[in-house]
Design a protein around this motif. Structure first.
Motif, PDB file in Angstrom:
ATOM      1  N   THR A 102       0.711  -1.440  -0.166  1.00  0.00           N
ATOM      2  CA  THR A 102       0.329  -0.203  -0.045  1.00  0.00           C
ATOM      3  C   THR A 102       0.364   1.319   0.550  1.00  0.00           C
ATOM      4  O   THR A 102      -0.136   2.406  -0.010  1.00  0.00           O
ATOM      5  CB  THR A 102      -0.883  -0.258   0.904  1.00  0.00           C
ATOM      6  OG1 THR A 102       0.064  -0.012   2.441  1.00  0.00           O
ATOM      7  CG2 THR A 102      -1.691  -0.910   1.126  1.00  0.00           C
ATOM      8  N   SER A 103       1.763   0.939  -0.182  1.00  0.00           N
ATOM      9  CA  SER A 103       2.902   1.817  -0.271  1.00  0.00           C
ATOM     10  C   SER A 103       2.948   3.245  -1.002  1.00  0.00           C
ATOM     11  O   SER A 103       3.461   2.446  -2.280  1.00  0.00           O
ATOM     12  CB  SER A 103       4.628   1.704   0.085  1.00  0.00           C
ATOM     13  OG  SER A 103       4.708   2.739   0.446  1.00  0.00           O
ATOM     14  N   ASN A 104       3.637   4.818  -1.373  1.00  0.00           N
ATOM     15  CA  ASN A 104       3.561   5.991  -2.473  1.00  0.00           C
ATOM     16  C   ASN A 104       4.644   5.521  -2.437  1.00  0.00           C
ATOM     17  O   ASN A 104       5.117   6.259  -3.837  1.00  0.00           O
ATOM     18  CB  ASN A 104       2.978   6.870  -1.355  1.00  0.00           C
ATOM     19  CG  ASN A 104       0.996   6.896  -1.858  1.00  0.00           C
ATOM     20  OD1 ASN A 104       0.538   6.307  -2.212  1.00  0.00           O
ATOM     21  ND2 ASN A 104       0.742   7.210  -0.603  1.00  0.00           N
ATOM     22  N   ASN A 105       5.929   4.703  -2.007  1.00  0.00           N
ATOM     23  CA  ASN A 105       6.595   4.658  -1.943  1.00  0.00           C
ATOM     24  C   ASN A 105       7.717   3.785  -2.492  1.00  0.00           C
ATOM     25  O   ASN A 105       7.586   2.795  -2.376  1.00  0.00           O
ATOM     26  CB  ASN A 105       7.440   5.381  -1.546  1.00  0.00           C
ATOM     27  CG  ASN A 105       7.579   6.537  -0.233  1.00  0.00           C
ATOM     28  OD1 ASN A 105       7.202   6.954  -0.902  1.00  0.00           O
ATOM     29  ND2 ASN A 105       6.851   6.182   0.919  1.00  0.00           N
ATOM     30  N   THR A 106       8.357   4.223  -3.724  1.00  0.00           N
ATOM     31  CA  THR A 106       8.983   2.781  -4.227  1.00  0.00           C
ATOM     32  C   THR A 106      10.503   2.125  -3.753  1.00  0.00           C
ATOM     33  O   THR A 106      11.041   3.170  -2.546  1.00  0.00           O
ATOM     34  CB  THR A 106      10.053   2.929  -5.850  1.00  0.00           C
ATOM     35  OG1 THR A 106      10.973   4.225  -5.504  1.00  0.00           O
ATOM     36  CG2 THR A 106       8.938   3.124  -6.354  1.00  0.00           C
ATOM     37  N   ARG A 107      10.119   1.276  -3.343  1.00  0.00           N
ATOM     38  CA  ARG A 107      11.746   0.350  -2.381  1.00  0.00           C
ATOM     39  C   ARG A 107      12.391  -0.719  -3.313  1.00  0.00           C
ATOM     40  O   ARG A 107      11.997  -1.288  -3.912  1.00  0.00           O
ATOM     41  CB  ARG A 107      10.974  -0.216  -1.479  1.00  0.00           C
ATOM     42  CG  ARG A 107      10.206  -1.490  -2.138  1.00  0.00           C
ATOM     43  CD  ARG A 107       9.894  -2.190  -0.332  1.00  0.00           C
ATOM     44  NE  ARG A 107       8.640  -0.699   0.130  1.00  0.00           N
ATOM     45  CZ  ARG A 107       7.820  -0.912   1.204  1.00  0.00           C
ATOM     46  NH1 ARG A 107       8.955  -1.319   2.132  1.00  0.00           N
ATOM     47  NH2 ARG A 107       7.071  -0.284   1.126  1.00  0.00           N
TER      48      ARG A 107
END
Length: 366
Positions: A102-107
């Motif tokens: 559900t994150s808005n950020n890439t990893r």
């Protein structure tokens, strides 16, 4: 036998010996050439540098779950590099692209395949690393801009909140950046919208130090860490207590302790001043369960979790960076510095006998 025959025989013998020796010589040259070629093209995998990958699944910067990443590389996100002295494992994540869960950020990040419970835990993660790049763009008023998370403890259950995030953050034009860590409350009740983080400085500033304007930066931290400068962290959770240790050459060693099974934030009066300034104005004003993370399976994460994204700062002044993403074009982002890159030299993980499978977390979020 006449003299002519003897001479002919001798000539044939000498010629045979010469051809044999020459053949052996050529064969030897061929072997050496092939061996040298093998040495040149041989890939050094991350699992050769830090042999602990059986304990992790690898999430890439395109949102995909690679699984256990032994003998694996991806030149966009996960590979090895040598700095002239040591081999390092490289984790790289753009500002914009497909994300995981559900994150808005890439990893590009390792997630532990087992989970453990803080009350009975005896689990430990260590790492030595250097941050090589943080986003070149982002709204300086947004606390997460120009930052990357390099280590975590994550809950696998209920709200799936994070009792630990270790950040590195450096503003453009600064030589030194800051290392700080966060505790996120495990929000009471079923509504997690009121959750918030509390930030503690290690070297340099904490999360709350931001710019006055979008492109105006605060004063550079005097005791900060530069890009390319090594530092180490140790995370140990034992009998409900999280112990943190941060070390770096020419910097003071810092240690911290946090109780993960008994909250200090159970009423509105307990909300710290930092949180009152950062999170309460945007409606994140919850309180924590008395028992904090008791009864929830937790797991370690390690890598480059890019905190800078392209979402408008008008949406959330703490987490939406408004940075350049080139519409998710990775090649363009990498070309002009809009990515996070972290190199790890060493790492270790100790998993207690009480840890159990974390597969349910992955099945929910993949």
């Amino acid at each position: 036998m006449n003299t002519k025959n003897i001479s002919t025989t001798t000539t044939l013998i000498v010629l045979s010996i010469f051809l044999t020796l020459n053949s052996c010589k050529n064969e030897t040259k061929k072997d050496v050439k092939e061996n040298n070629k093998d040495e040149v093209i041989q890939t050094v995998y991350a699992s050769d540098v830090i042999p602990f990958f059986d304990d992790w699944k690898l999430i890439l910067g395109d949102g995909s779950n690679v699984g256990i990443a032994n003998n694996f590389e991806n030149k966009d996100f996960f590979y090895t590099a040598n700095d002239g002295t040591n081999d390092w494992v490289v984790f790289k994540a753009p500002n914009g692209g497909d994300t995981h869960g559900t994150s808005n950020n890439t990893r590009t990040e390792l997630a532990q395949v087992k989970k453990w419970y803080p009350k009975t835990a005896n689990d430990k993660l260590t790492a030595t690393l250097k941050v090589m790049n943080v986003s070149a763009t982002g709204d300086a008023r947004v606390a997460a801009s120009h930052a990357v998370v390099v280590g975590q403890i994550h809950s696998a259950d209920k709200h799936e909140n994070e009792p630990l995030k270790i950040f590195y953050k450096k503003f453009p034009g600064h030589t030194k950046g800051s290392v700080f860590w966060h505790y996120e409350i495990n929000t009471a009740g079923d509504d997690n919208s009121g959750r918030w983080d509390y930030s503690t400085a290690v070297w340099g500033n904490d999360f709350s130090v931001v710019g006055a304007e979008a492109n105006t930066y605060p004063e550079e931290p005097k005791d900060g860490i530069a890009l390319g400068e090594e530092f180490s962290y140790e995370i140990e959770v034992k009998d409900g207590i999280m112990n943190l240790k941060f070390t770096s050459k020419d910097h003071e060693t810092k240690t911290f302790t946090k109780n993960l099974i008994e909250s200090e934030y159970t009423t509105a009066a307990d909300i710290p001043e930092q949180t009152q300034k950062l999170f309460v104005p945007i409606g994140q004003d919850g309180v924590e369960r008395q028992e904090a993370y008791t009864g929830e399976g937790c797991f370690f994460k390690l890598g480059a979790y890019n905190q800078t994204n392209g979402k408008s700062a008008e949406v959330n002044k703490n987490w939406c960076s408004g940075a350049e993403t080139h519409g998710g074009d990775i090649e363009k982002q990498y070309a002009d510095g809009n990515y996070a890159e972290v190199w790890f030299k060493t790492g270790s993980i100790y998993v207690s006998d009480d840890a159990v499978s974390n597969e349910e977390y992955f099945s929910k979020n993949d």
